[in-house]
Design a protein around this motif. Structure first.
Motif, PDB file in Angstrom:
ATOM      1  N   SER A 226       0.214   1.503   1.901  1.00  0.00           N
ATOM      2  CA  SER A 226       0.530   0.284   1.160  1.00  0.00           C
ATOM      3  C   SER A 226      -0.652  -0.677   1.253  1.00  0.00           C
ATOM      4  O   SER A 226      -1.333  -0.743   2.281  1.00  0.00           O
ATOM      5  CB  SER A 226       1.787  -0.378   1.725  1.00  0.00           C
ATOM      6  OG  SER A 226       1.619  -0.716   3.091  1.00  0.00           O
ATOM      7  N   THR A 227      -0.870  -1.413   0.169  1.00  0.00           N
ATOM      8  CA  THR A 227      -1.986  -2.366   0.101  1.00  0.00           C
ATOM      9  C   THR A 227      -1.421  -3.758  -0.140  1.00  0.00           C
ATOM     10  O   THR A 227      -0.604  -3.970  -1.056  1.00  0.00           O
ATOM     11  CB  THR A 227      -2.960  -1.993  -1.024  1.00  0.00           C
ATOM     12  OG1 THR A 227      -3.443  -0.664  -0.800  1.00  0.00           O
ATOM     13  CG2 THR A 227      -4.124  -2.956  -1.079  1.00  0.00           C
ATOM     14  N   THR A 238      -5.223  -2.540   3.645  1.00  0.00           N
ATOM     15  CA  THR A 238      -4.473  -1.287   3.490  1.00  0.00           C
ATOM     16  C   THR A 238      -3.849  -0.923   4.817  1.00  0.00           C
ATOM     17  O   THR A 238      -4.543  -0.917   5.858  1.00  0.00           O
ATOM     18  CB  THR A 238      -5.391  -0.166   3.025  1.00  0.00           C
ATOM     19  OG1 THR A 238      -6.010  -0.542   1.789  1.00  0.00           O
ATOM     20  CG2 THR A 238      -4.613   1.129   2.818  1.00  0.00           C
ATOM     21  N   THR A 239      -2.559  -0.618   4.788  1.00  0.00           N
ATOM     22  CA  THR A 239      -1.828  -0.207   5.990  1.00  0.00           C
ATOM     23  C   THR A 239      -1.215   1.167   5.771  1.00  0.00           C
ATOM     24  O   THR A 239      -0.931   1.568   4.636  1.00  0.00           O
ATOM     25  CB  THR A 239      -0.728  -1.224   6.333  1.00  0.00           C
ATOM     26  OG1 THR A 239       0.171  -1.320   5.235  1.00  0.00           O
ATOM     27  CG2 THR A 239      -1.343  -2.591   6.650  1.00  0.00           C
TER      28      THR A 239
END
Length: 383
Positions: A226-227, A238-239
């Motif tokens: 996810s961003t 980003t993660t």
């Protein structure tokens, strides 16, 4: 010779004649007396009742008109009239039964023609609620996308663009797989062409059987990226995260058809006379039945054996009954003549309207141009 004996004989003859005349007169007098007393003896008031004295049956043998000429309609005894009426009623009932039998025989010899009842609106009432909801979401997302572009919001642009894309995909899937309007436009034709198609469907041998799908669920893991936008640093971050989910794993599928000897099509013949000058959306349904108890028992045995062979193959088993008929189409569009068809009643125009989120208005317009009818295809099988 003396004539005295002759005179004496003449006198004697005269005496005998006189005595005979007296005897006759006495008898006539007695007879007249009897005739005068006879009515008084039987009935002083109604001498016409004399036949009752002789025989009670004489009253039935002589019609009532003999007693009273003012009522000639009573000449026939009431019992005789009732029997006559009863006889006429019986003849009339027999005649009616013969006519009914003749009509039934004619109906059996001739095909049953079914006058299809047409309606001005479809079974859903012309609402198309699913299409309306999806179209409203798409229009709202598209407006949000324009506003986000105008104010320069990248987050808004990303969210709205994603929703618009999802809505477009949902509309296309619904259009191709579930839309009765699209299926009707795909199978449109003149009344002669649709009659030929229905007759071809009725001639086809049905395929009746079962299908099974055996499966189970397995736990799987996946990495989700996810961003997000960090307003403090002004950069996108980003993660990554790991999540678990269940996935369906199919291990076995099988399809088997029931073998039968003969079949008959018991569908009623369609009377297309009422559709000659109309645009009709015809919905076809289908069903099948056992022709006799032997066929029913054989099919039950077939189904039981199929279930026993597959029910323990995996954790879950879904059994589906199959009934297939070649050339069967659930929706047909009957048009009076291609030249009379509206310009917008085409598949390409419908797809274009759907991409612009005008699917719901187009369907309402399409319904307003059509009449709706339903017909059932019936098959009976024999083992």
């Amino acid at each position: 010779m003396e004539d005295k004996p002759l005179l004496e004989k003449s006198n004697e003859t005269e005496i005998i004649i006189e005595e005979q005349n007296k005897f006759i007169n006495n008898n006539n007098a007695n007879s007249n007396l009897y005739q005068q007393q006879q009515p008084i003896y039987y009935n002083n008031q109604q001498p016409q009742q004399q036949p009752i004295y002789y025989n009670n049956q004489l009253q039935q043998a002589v019609p009532p008109i003999y007693y009273n000429q003012q009522q000639p309609q009573q000449a026939v005894p009431p019992v005789f009239m009732n029997q006559n009426e009863q006889y006429q009623q019986q003849q009339q009932q027999v005649y009616s039964m013969n006519n009914n039998n003749n009509n039934n025989n004619n109906n059996n010899l001739n095909s049953n023609y079914e006058q299809i009842e047409m309606k001005g609106t479809n079974e859903k009432g012309g609402k198309h609620c699913a299409s309306l909801i999806i179209s409203l979401i798409g229009i709202g997302s598209f407006i949000g996308l324009i506003v986000s572009i105008a104010i320069g919001s990248s987050v808004g642009i990303g969210v709205c663009a994603t929703i618009v894309a999802i809505v477009e995909i949902a509309l296309i899937i619904e259009l191709c797989c579930f839309s009765s309007t699209m299926k009707s436009l795909k199978n449109k034709g003149t009344i002669e062409e649709q009659i030929t198609l229905v007759d071809r469907i009725r001639e086809q041998k049905p395929k009746i059987g079962m299908h099974v799908e055996c499966y189970h669920y397995e736990m799987r893991t996946r990495t989700v990226t996810s961003t997000t936008y960090n307003s403090q640093t002004g950069k996108h971050e980003t993660t990554f995260r790991t999540e678990t989910y269940q996935e369906k794993v199919v291990t076995h599928t099988e399809t088997k058809y029931f073998q039968f000897k003969t079949f008959t099509d018991t569908s009623a013949n369609i009377d297309f006379s009422s559709m000659s000058e109309l645009t009709v959306k015809l919905t076809l349904t289908k069903e099948w039945n056992h022709g006799d108890s032997k066929t029913e028992k054989k099919y039950q045995k077939f189904e039981k054996k199929f279930r026993q062979q597959n029910q323990n193959r995996d954790t879950h088993c879904d059994f589906i009954h199959l009934f297939e008929v070649d050339h069967f189409q659930p929706y047909l569009l009957i048009i009076p003549h291609p030249s009379k068809l509206p310009f917008a009643m085409k598949r390409s125009f419908f797809v274009f309207a759907t991409l612009l989120f005008f699917s719901w208005p187009y369907r309402l317009w399409f319904d307003s141009q059509c009449r709706f009818a339903t017909f059932q295809i019936k098959k009976t099988i024999f083992y």
